[in-house]
Enzyme design. Sequence first.
Site, PDB file in Angstrom:
ATOM      1  CB  THR A   6     -38.587 -44.934  23.544  1.00  4.65           C
ATOM      2  OG1 THR A   6     -37.904 -45.450  23.785  1.00  4.65           O
ATOM      3  CG2 THR A   6     -39.315 -43.966  24.017  1.00  4.65           C
ATOM      4  CE  LYS A  38     -35.539 -44.074  21.152  1.00  2.00           C
ATOM      5  NZ  LYS A  38     -36.651 -45.170  21.725  1.00  2.00           N
ATOM      6  N   GLY A  50     -33.610 -37.006  28.747  1.00  2.00           N
ATOM      7  CA  GLY A  50     -34.101 -38.221  27.913  1.00  2.00           C
ATOM      8  C   GLY A  50     -35.181 -37.562  27.454  1.00  2.00           C
ATOM      9  CB  SER A 129     -44.133 -47.711  24.772  1.00  2.00           C
ATOM     10  OG  SER A 129     -43.310 -48.389  24.294  1.00  2.00           O
TER      11      SER A 129
END
Length: 177
Positions: A6, A38, A50, A129
């Site tokens: 994400t 998220k 988040g 990521s």
Amino acid sequence: MSIKSTTVVAIAHNGKIAIGADGQATMGATVAKNNVRKIRKLNEGRVVAGFAGSTADAFTLLERFEEKLSAYGGNMKRAAIELAKDWRTDRFLRRLEAMMIAAGKDEILIISGTGDVLEPDNQIAAIGSGAMYAQSAALALKKHATHLSAEEMVRESLTVAADICIYTNHNFIIEVL
């Protein structure tokens, strides 16, 4: 702790804080869902958080963070520190694999299971990521595109990450404080 799958980014700019995330959830190398939310409003909308990492773990941590916010009268930094302490020392919580960005009206914090509560430089925080792609874009935008709003900067930063990172998609949820 390196979390993949994400991208979450928060930017403070011109008196506003925006936080956004993509919507992709993966299971290994497969996209499992493309519209996961998220980003969560906490403390009656005064804090937005988040998460990156395991969804179930993140929801557990968000619930704990909200409890800490309530216990400490909405003091985000104190709640984050207490959550990080519990996360690092509690036998159950210690196994949770997630990271969080929390944003209040005046501050942005990164919270991790290693006990870190960080106030990021340049009023930009990114996890997941695609974090380094989004953070690089955010730094450039903040420096050279000062006419953009915090929300526009978050959207552009997430777009850069989604264009490069295979674990990040273009389904964005963005909240502004």
